[in-house]
Write a protein that holds these residues in place. Structure first.
Motif, short mmCIF file in Angstrom:
data_model
loop_
_atom_site.label_atom_id
_atom_site.label_comp_id
_atom_site.label_asym_id
_atom_site.label_seq_id
_atom_site.Cartn_x
_atom_site.Cartn_y
_atom_site.Cartn_z
N ILE A 67 -3.92 6.01 6.03
CA ILE A 67 -4.25 4.72 5.40
C ILE A 67 -4.64 3.75 6.50
CG2 ILE A 67 -3.39 2.82 3.95
CD1 ILE A 67 -1.12 4.99 3.23
N GLU A 69 -6.38 -0.33 7.63
CA GLU A 69 -6.35 -1.77 7.29
C GLU A 69 -4.91 -2.26 7.21
OE1 GLU A 69 -9.35 -3.98 6.72
OE2 GLU A 69 -9.73 -2.27 8.04
N VAL A 72 -3.31 -3.59 3.94
CA VAL A 72 -3.20 -2.51 2.95
C VAL A 72 -2.03 -1.60 3.32
CG1 VAL A 72 -4.38 -0.46 2.01
CG2 VAL A 72 -5.67 -2.57 2.35
N TYR A 76 1.44 -0.78 1.23
CA TYR A 76 1.79 0.63 0.96
C TYR A 76 3.24 0.89 1.39
CZ TYR A 76 2.14 5.67 1.56
OH TYR A 76 2.56 6.98 1.50
N GLU A 79 5.58 -0.56 -1.10
CA GLU A 79 5.61 0.11 -2.40
C GLU A 79 6.15 1.53 -2.32
OE1 GLU A 79 1.60 -0.33 -3.82
OE2 GLU A 79 1.96 -2.38 -4.49
N ASN A 80 5.96 2.18 -1.20
CA ASN A 80 6.39 3.56 -1.10
C ASN A 80 7.87 3.70 -0.76
OD1 ASN A 80 5.32 6.39 -1.12
ND2 ASN A 80 6.31 6.38 0.87
N ARG A 99 0.20 -13.33 -0.62
CA ARG A 99 -1.10 -12.67 -0.37
C ARG A 99 -2.15 -13.71 -0.01
NH1 ARG A 99 -0.07 -8.91 -5.50
NH2 ARG A 99 0.61 -6.99 -4.45
N GLU B 72 -4.56 -8.63 -8.92
CA GLU B 72 -3.22 -8.06 -8.74
C GLU B 72 -2.20 -8.84 -9.58
OE1 GLU B 72 -1.96 -5.69 -6.05
OE2 GLU B 72 -3.63 -5.63 -4.65
N ASP B 87 0.56 5.53 -8.25
CA ASP B 87 0.92 6.14 -6.97
C ASP B 87 0.59 5.22 -5.80
OD1 ASP B 87 -0.72 8.12 -4.70
OD2 ASP B 87 1.42 8.41 -5.06
N PRO B 88 1.56 4.98 -4.89
CA PRO B 88 1.33 4.05 -3.77
C PRO B 88 0.12 4.40 -2.91
CG PRO B 88 3.67 4.53 -3.93
CD PRO B 88 2.98 5.43 -4.90
N HIS B 89 -0.10 5.69 -2.64
CA HIS B 89 -1.25 6.05 -1.81
C HIS B 89 -2.56 5.75 -2.53
CE1 HIS B 89 -4.17 8.66 0.33
NE2 HIS B 89 -3.50 8.21 1.36
N ARG B 91 -3.00 3.49 -4.77
CA ARG B 91 -3.14 2.04 -4.78
C ARG B 91 -3.72 1.55 -3.47
NH1 ARG B 91 0.36 -0.33 -8.76
NH2 ARG B 91 0.77 -2.20 -7.53
N ALA B 92 -3.21 2.11 -2.37
CA ALA B 92 -3.70 1.73 -1.04
C ALA B 92 -5.19 2.05 -0.92
CB ALA B 92 -2.90 2.45 0.04
N MET B 93 -5.60 3.20 -1.42
CA MET B 93 -7.01 3.58 -1.35
C MET B 93 -7.87 2.60 -2.16
SD MET B 93 -7.49 6.05 0.68
CE MET B 93 -6.27 5.22 1.68
N ARG B 95 -7.27 -0.52 -2.87
CA ARG B 95 -7.33 -1.79 -2.15
C ARG B 95 -8.25 -1.68 -0.94
NH1 ARG B 95 -0.92 -2.07 -2.73
NH2 ARG B 95 -0.76 -3.43 -4.55
N PHE B 96 -8.16 -0.55 -0.23
CA PHE B 96 -9.00 -0.33 0.96
C PHE B 96 -10.48 -0.40 0.57
CE2 PHE B 96 -10.12 1.37 5.05
CZ PHE B 96 -11.27 2.10 4.82
N TRP B 97 -10.85 0.31 -0.48
CA TRP B 97 -12.26 0.36 -0.87
C TRP B 97 -12.76 -0.96 -1.46
CZ3 TRP B 97 -15.05 3.56 1.60
CH2 TRP B 97 -14.56 4.82 1.97
#
Lengths: 232, 224
Positions: A67, A69, A72, A76, A79-80, A99, B72, B87-89, B91-93, B95-97
């Motif tokens: 991951i 940024e 971001v 993560y 949340e994880n 934010r 959000e 899923d957190p991953h 979600r991260a993707m 947000r990244f994109w």
């Protein structure tokens, strides 16, 4: 053998303020991780593979999945790993405030301070003025959004907003020494100044902050390169 | 007490449109306050003193600014029709994109639209590189959100709205079916979705607006 499962690897370097943010977040949460120290002038193949879009640090690799940024990554992490201290508040409106100000610091204030670092003479004077104006906005915003003082009140754990302000202005003494300008003014920005001061006292922050001389060297180097390429 | 939801927007702001789509998808009742970009109201400036821009969402008297932050907030406040994945991953993707879309894709396409000659060529080449990355993200999916429209579709939705406008005005080929078959198909799927289709700003008005903006930009750069 455990393999990739639950393995947390951070590709970064402590002279990068973005990378430092992620380390702080991991430490606040008490997550064990491995730091792969990257040389920004000679990035590893792994880093380029994990972040093909931006080719930058920091990159967090968790269970083999990367991951990128910093902001971001921090969300993560929050949340994880739900157990342990929270990096963002629970309430949606409070989250939006965090934010918003993190974004303001990250985009507006970061760009303005970068201008100061990369310029000299009149251009630099203008850039310094802009930083002061934006710090004033931050000061007003914190006053309005956090009447108790700052997000980091009563010495509770650092959160996303504390981490971002600390990464940017924590090294203000380094910035003053290299640039000969003062960003934080206790009279003009009393809340922000005392907030940064309180954060700099935290053991976690001291743990990830390189020695003063190292940061001075790195910033001087960055500034020299920027001034050279501007003059070319 | 009835819930008060107000959205401050302009007729064409692509950022404000994101919030419109989110609210519509979730079936939330709200009031629109239309702002004039040339003459913003004191009320708007009061609610967004830092940027003085739309969109601003006002929920029970509390203002939230910045479109992706508002998305959000909306997703966290009203749980029906989730916009972000669980899923957190994932979600991260997303947000990244979304950030990539704003920072890189929008920037390069806008530059290509308002510039000329070598600068335009370089911007177009850059835009194509960025679009290729989005194309790869769509592999095996109807929407960026999977089977349904989600946060990333909404964040990138301006592509479906504005790229056609830019191409029509400038004659440039930005997002074609040959080079980007998945994105091209997504533009249509997204635009045709009922909630999205109902909120489209007038194509003709957009053409007029962006012709003027392009001229203004051209006039500004040639007067140096």
């Amino acid at each position: 053998m455990a393999g990739e499962e639950n393995r947390v690897v951070l590709h970064g370097t402590r002279v990068s303020l973005y990378s430092a943010r992620v380390e702080l977040a991991l430490k606040v949460k008490g997550i064990e991780y491995e730091l792969v120290e990257e040389d920004l002038m000679n990035k590893s193949e792994a880093l380029l593979r994990f972040n093909p879009v931006h080719k930058k640090v920091p990159v967090l690799v968790h269970n083999g999945k990367p991951i990128a940024e910093s902001l971001v990554i921090i969300e993560y992490i929050d949340e994880n790993w739900k157990e342990g201290p929270r990096l963002l508040p629970q309430d949606p409106y409070e989250r939006a405030k965090v934010r918003f100000w993190a974004g303001f610091l990250h985009q507006q204030l970061f760009e303005a301070t970068a201008s100061v670092i990369k310029t000299d003479g009149e251009s630099q004077e203008r850039a310094v003025k802009e930083v002061h104006e934006k710090l004033k906005m931050l000061e007003e915003g914190i006053k309005g959004s956090y009447p108790g003082g700052s997000p980091f009140v009563n010495g509770d754990n650092m959160g996303l907003l504390d981490i971002v302000v600390c990464s940017l202005f924590g090294p203000h003494k380094v910035q003053e020494e290299v640039l000969g300008v003062k960003f934080l003014d206790p009279e003009k920005h009393p809340r922000v100044t005392s907030w940064v001061k309180a954060l700099n006292e935290l053991p976690l922050v001291k743990e990830v902050t390189p020695p003063h001389e190292k940061l001075v060297g790195a910033l001087q180097c960055f500034r020299n390169r920027a001034l050279e390429s501007a003059a070319a | 007490m009835a819930e008060e939801v107000k959205l401050f927007r302009t007729w064409s702001s692509p950022f404000a449109l994101r919030v419109v789509w989110a609210l519509q998808l979730k079936g939330i009742q709200y009031e629109t306050v239309l702002e004039d970009v040339a003459k913003k109201s004191d009320v708007l400036r009061g609610y967004n003193p830092v940027y003085k821009k739309v969109p601003v969402l006002l929920h029970n008297g509390r203002p939230i600014s910045e479109s992706l932050i508002i998305l959000e907030y909306v997703d966290e406040t009203w749980k029906q029709h989730s916009l972000l994945p669980q899923d957190p991953h994932a979600r991260a993707m997303a947000r990244f994109w979304a950030k990539f879309g704003d920072d890189k894709v929008m920037q390069s396409i806008w530059t290509a639209f308002v510039s000329e000659g070598k600068e335009q060529e370089a911007a177009l080449a850059e835009a194509s590189e960025h679009l290729q990355k989005l194309e790869e993200e769509l592999r095996g999916k109807k929407f960026f959100g999977g089977d349904n429209i989600g946060y990333l579709d909404i964040a990138l939705g301006w592509l479906a709205n504005l790229v056609r406008v830019f191409e029509e005005i400038s004659g440039l080929r930005v997002l074609d079916g040959e080079r980007f078959p998945l994105l091209f198909a997504w533009l249509k799927e997204f635009s045709d979705a009922p909630v999205i289709r109902d909120c489209w700003p007038s194509h003709d008005k957009l053409i007029t607006k962006f012709i003027a903006l392009r001229q203004l930009h051209g006039a500004q750069s040639s007067s140096t």
